[in-house]
Design a protein around this motif. Structure first.
Motif, short mmCIF file in Angstrom:
data_model
loop_
_atom_site.label_atom_id
_atom_site.label_comp_id
_atom_site.label_asym_id
_atom_site.label_seq_id
_atom_site.Cartn_x
_atom_site.Cartn_y
_atom_site.Cartn_z
N TYR A 104 -6.48 -11.48 3.95
CA TYR A 104 -7.09 -10.35 4.51
C TYR A 104 -8.65 -10.80 4.86
CZ TYR A 104 -2.97 -7.59 2.86
OH TYR A 104 -1.87 -7.36 2.85
N ASP A 105 -9.19 -9.87 5.81
CA ASP A 105 -10.73 -9.94 6.11
C ASP A 105 -11.26 -9.79 4.61
OD1 ASP A 105 -13.43 -9.45 6.74
OD2 ASP A 105 -12.72 -9.29 8.66
N SER B 26 -7.49 3.49 7.05
CA SER B 26 -6.96 2.19 7.98
C SER B 26 -6.71 0.96 7.69
CB SER B 26 -8.44 1.93 8.92
OG SER B 26 -9.54 1.46 7.71
N PHE B 27 -6.25 0.66 5.97
CA PHE B 27 -5.85 -0.49 5.78
C PHE B 27 -4.29 -0.44 5.66
CE2 PHE B 27 -4.00 -2.89 2.17
CZ PHE B 27 -4.40 -4.12 2.66
N HIS B 28 -3.59 -1.59 6.00
CA HIS B 28 -2.20 -1.56 6.17
C HIS B 28 -1.79 -2.81 5.71
CE1 HIS B 28 1.76 -1.72 7.82
NE2 HIS B 28 1.71 -0.56 8.05
N ARG C 95 0.43 -4.79 5.92
CA ARG C 95 1.20 -5.81 6.76
C ARG C 95 0.35 -5.98 7.85
NH1 ARG C 95 6.64 -3.90 7.62
NH2 ARG C 95 7.06 -4.56 5.53
N ALA C 96 -0.19 -4.84 8.64
CA ALA C 96 -0.89 -5.17 9.80
C ALA C 96 -2.04 -5.50 9.62
CB ALA C 96 -0.76 -3.68 10.64
N SER C 97 -2.76 -5.18 8.66
CA SER C 97 -4.18 -5.98 8.11
C SER C 97 -4.36 -7.35 7.76
CB SER C 97 -5.00 -5.05 7.40
OG SER C 97 -5.03 -3.64 7.65
N HIS D 7 0.88 -1.29 0.07
CA HIS D 7 -0.05 -0.07 -0.18
C HIS D 7 0.98 1.30 -0.08
CE1 HIS D 7 0.56 0.42 4.56
NE2 HIS D 7 0.36 1.54 4.17
N THR E 163 -4.21 -11.18 8.02
CA THR E 163 -4.40 -12.08 9.27
C THR E 163 -3.79 -13.48 9.13
OG1 THR E 163 -6.17 -13.26 7.81
CG2 THR E 163 -7.04 -11.37 9.36
N TRP F 186 -12.37 -6.18 3.28
CA TRP F 186 -11.32 -5.20 2.38
C TRP F 186 -11.88 -5.35 1.11
CZ3 TRP F 186 -9.56 -1.60 5.53
CH2 TRP F 186 -9.19 -2.01 6.69
#
Length: 274
Positions: free
Chosen positions: A257-258, A97-99, A101-103, A62, A105, A261
């Motif tokens: 990812y969830d 809010s999307f990342h 790496r951090a988003s 991103h 799962t 998204w």
């Protein structure tokens, strides 16, 4: 606005993902291409770094930009400035809010291994290689010791920067693909075939999969029993495991990812991999 990109690459010609002073990494080439297309500097963050020689079927990144373009323009425009071994597969605007790496799962990798008395040729750099036959059942038994949440220090590179060695391996699938027994040509007692190892986990340590592969191959060749894998895991020492295996056959299949998204889950590159 924040954009997410799905990227595929052949890692043979590059010094891994992460930017380096020499400039010959996948991140360096991607950011240079994005800067030329956007006519301004662009900094990317990826879902998972890959080593030199490791391939990506759907790396996700991103970046934030003031430039407004249609998603497909980001694909075609960026690819115009990328070398042949790297290509943006899709682009999509995402919330701030999307990342990448951090988003995520989870993450998935595959390792493709050629079993043959003859070294790879047309697939050189794209597969690992063993010249002794492997025992699939023994490798399956060994892999079971790694499933679940564990301290994977024994499979961690000394240069690993992860905050913790505790990771969760959810799945390891091992399959074989090759000629049937009637048409296979056995040479020096080895029937040529491809093995595919697929790993699904929360996250992975530096060299973790390549170190696991080294151990699985030792078990598959009969040099160690399947229960040895559990002993290596419990030792929590890199010295207990096998040498790091070749990067050639390792593919980053991509992050998970969830579904909320709304990001693609695969690219066309998946469909040619054995």
């Amino acid at each position: 606005m924040r954009m997410a990109l799905g990227l595929s690459y052949n890692g043979q010609a590059y010094s891994g993902w992460q930017s380096q002073p020499g400039g010959n990494t996948v991140q360096d080439h991607l950011e240079a291409a994005l800067a030329r297309f956007a006519t301004q500097p662009v900094h990317t963050l990826c879902a998972g770094r890959t080593d030199a020689g490791v391939h990506g079927l759907m790396q996700v990144v991103h970046f934030d930009t003031l430039v407004e373009r249609e998603p497909f323009s980001w694909v075609r425009g960026t690819n115009t400035f990328l070398p042949p071994g790297i290509a943006v597969q899709w682009a999509q605007a995402v919330p701030d809010s999307f990342h990448a790496r951090a988003s995520a799962t989870g993450r998935r990798y595959a390792y493709v291994l050629l079993q043959s008395s003859v070294r790879p040729s047309v697939e050189a750099g794209r597969v690992g290689w063993v010249f002794r036959p492997l025992d699939g059942a023994a490798m399956q038994q060994a892999a079971q010791h790694l499933l679940g949440e564990h301290d994977f220090t024994s499979f961690r590179a000394s240069s690993c920067q992860a905050h913790t060695p505790v990771k969760t391996l959810r799945r390891i699938d091992i399959s074989r693909r090759g000629l049937d027994s009637d048409s296979a040509h056995e040479l020096h007692g080895v029937v040529p075939c491809y093995w595919r190892f697929e790993f699904d986990g929360s996250a992975f340590l530096h060299h973790m999969i390549r170190n696991i592969m080294g151990c699985l191959v030792m078990v598959g060749q009969g040099l160690k029993p399947p229960e040895w894998m559990g002993e290596v895991l419990q030792a929590r020492s890199r010295d207990a495991a096998a040498p790091t295996f070749s990067p050639d056959g390792l593919y980053f299949l991509g992050p998970q990812y969830d579904p909320a998204w709304g990001l693609p889950t695969r690219t066309a590159a998946y469909d040619w991999l054995p």
